[in-house]
Structure formats: structure tokens, C-alpha cells
Motif scaffolding. Sequence first.
Motif, PDB file in Angstrom:
ATOM      1  N   GLU A  90       1.047  -1.121   0.528  1.00  0.00           N
ATOM      2  CA  GLU A  90      -0.081  -0.136  -0.142  1.00  0.00           C
ATOM      3  C   GLU A  90       0.508   1.164   0.372  1.00  0.00           C
ATOM      4  O   GLU A  90       1.866   0.927   0.879  1.00  0.00           O
ATOM      5  N   VAL A  91       0.890   2.167  -0.760  1.00  0.00           N
ATOM      6  CA  VAL A  91       1.354   3.176  -1.283  1.00  0.00           C
ATOM      7  C   VAL A  91       0.170   5.118  -0.302  1.00  0.00           C
ATOM      8  O   VAL A  91      -0.729   4.375  -1.738  1.00  0.00           O
ATOM      9  N   TYR A  92       1.184   5.295   0.477  1.00  0.00           N
ATOM     10  CA  TYR A  92      -0.058   6.583   0.678  1.00  0.00           C
ATOM     11  C   TYR A  92      -0.095   7.330  -0.256  1.00  0.00           C
ATOM     12  O   TYR A  92       0.948   7.660  -0.434  1.00  0.00           O
ATOM     13  N   SER A  93      -0.825   8.452  -0.293  1.00  0.00           N
ATOM     14  CA  SER A  93      -0.758   9.684  -0.893  1.00  0.00           C
ATOM     15  C   SER A  93       0.050  10.640   0.055  1.00  0.00           C
ATOM     16  O   SER A  93      -0.713  10.357   1.115  1.00  0.00           O
ATOM     17  N   TYR A  94       0.848  11.840  -0.648  1.00  0.00           N
ATOM     18  CA  TYR A  94       1.493  12.939  -0.090  1.00  0.00           C
ATOM     19  C   TYR A  94       0.185  13.344   0.770  1.00  0.00           C
ATOM     20  O   TYR A  94      -0.834  13.861   0.419  1.00  0.00           O
ATOM     21  N   LYS A  95       0.727  13.995   2.049  1.00  0.00           N
ATOM     22  CA  LYS A  95      -0.070  14.725   2.707  1.00  0.00           C
ATOM     23  C   LYS A  95      -1.455  13.767   3.448  1.00  0.00           C
ATOM     24  O   LYS A  95      -2.546  14.807   3.476  1.00  0.00           O
ATOM     25  N   SER A  96      -1.627  12.701   3.024  1.00  0.00           N
ATOM     26  CA  SER A  96      -3.203  12.043   2.383  1.00  0.00           C
ATOM     27  C   SER A  96      -3.659  12.445   1.526  1.00  0.00           C
ATOM     28  O   SER A  96      -5.431  12.707   1.797  1.00  0.00           O
ATOM     29  N   MET A  97      -3.450  13.455   0.726  1.00  0.00           N
ATOM     30  CA  MET A  97      -4.051  14.239  -0.259  1.00  0.00           C
ATOM     31  C   MET A  97      -4.422  12.802  -1.234  1.00  0.00           C
ATOM     32  O   MET A  97      -3.439  11.696  -0.869  1.00  0.00           O
ATOM     33  N   GLY A  98      -5.542  12.891  -2.300  1.00  0.00           N
ATOM     34  CA  GLY A  98      -5.944  11.822  -3.296  1.00  0.00           C
ATOM     35  C   GLY A  98      -4.391  12.068  -4.213  1.00  0.00           C
ATOM     36  O   GLY A  98      -3.815  12.234  -3.905  1.00  0.00           O
ATOM     37  N   HIS A  99      -4.841  10.955  -5.418  1.00  0.00           N
ATOM     38  CA  HIS A  99      -3.777  11.280  -6.030  1.00  0.00           C
ATOM     39  C   HIS A  99      -4.279  10.721  -7.646  1.00  0.00           C
ATOM     40  O   HIS A  99      -5.546   9.859  -7.784  1.00  0.00           O
TER      41      HIS A  99
END
Length: 166
Positions: free
Chosen positions: A134-143
Motif C-alpha cells: 500500500e502506497v499512501y498519498s502525500y499528506k493524505s491527499m488523493g492521487h
Amino acid sequence: VSDDGLSLLMKVQNVAPFVDAAAYVLEQCIPDARIRRGELKFSTDPHISAGITTFIGLTGTLRGRVVYDMSKQTAISIASEMNNEKQVGMNTLVRSTISELANMMTGNAATRLNQSGQDVDITPPTFIIGTETEVYSYKSMGHLIVPIETRCGLLILSLSVTDEQG
């Protein structure tokens, strides 16, 4: 795609250089690449790896990350084409080639952005092997997810960037 997602992430002038650069570099590196871009999708869920993930950070007026994801077979096929030599397994040359491909695509996008007045730099690539990572987005933003089909297989570009300070 919601307006909130677009306002944070999907400014065309910030996204188009990454999509254009990926297609350009792939066409230069893979003979008869047959590039087809799939439907763009915005997601706030983590990106789930297909097996081979290369991660590059962005710094400067744009911050965030670019993830290139593909299956092991696609990575081996691309590396075989780029090195003009059949590769078997995830050897050092395949890993190095895929990392360099991601570096070239992101570097080309950064150059395009810099030429348009942005001040963008990239971090060295991080290469990850593992399905279901799982790769999460920068600062919990979407992608933004951009599927790019080539004759070697599917490459997924996952882009999470912002030009907002803070």
C-alpha cells in the motif's frame, strides 16, 4: 473527480507534463511502444502495488510524489527492450533499468515544468518489490491514476502533487 480533489491536485498545468513525459520517454525507450493512455481516475484510497513500484519525490514549487507501478513481467519486458537483451527474473539490470526509466520520465516532466516557470526538483528513485504493497498519498491527499498501456504491458502512473505551501 470532486472539485476539492481537483483544486488540490489536478491542475492541468501540473499534471499534463507528467503524462506527456511518460509517453515521450516510453516511446523513445521501447521500439514500437504502442502507447495508449487509459481513463484517468482520482482516488483517495492507497495505491496497491502490482509488484514493482518506483517512487520519486518532488520538491520545490510542486511537492508530492510520483509512483510508477507495474507487474514483474512488464518490468522484465520493458528492461529487455531497453537493454536490447532478454532478461530473466528481477535481476540487478532489470531493477536498475526500471529505476532509470522512472527517473527519466520524472526528470523530463520536471524539465517541462521548469521551462513553464515552476521550480521543481526530484529525489532519487526508490525501487520496491512486492504485490499488495500500500502506497499512501502525500499528506493524505488523493492521487491521480493514469494507466499507460504499452506493448510490454501496463504501467500505472500515480501522481500526488500540490502547489500549495505548508
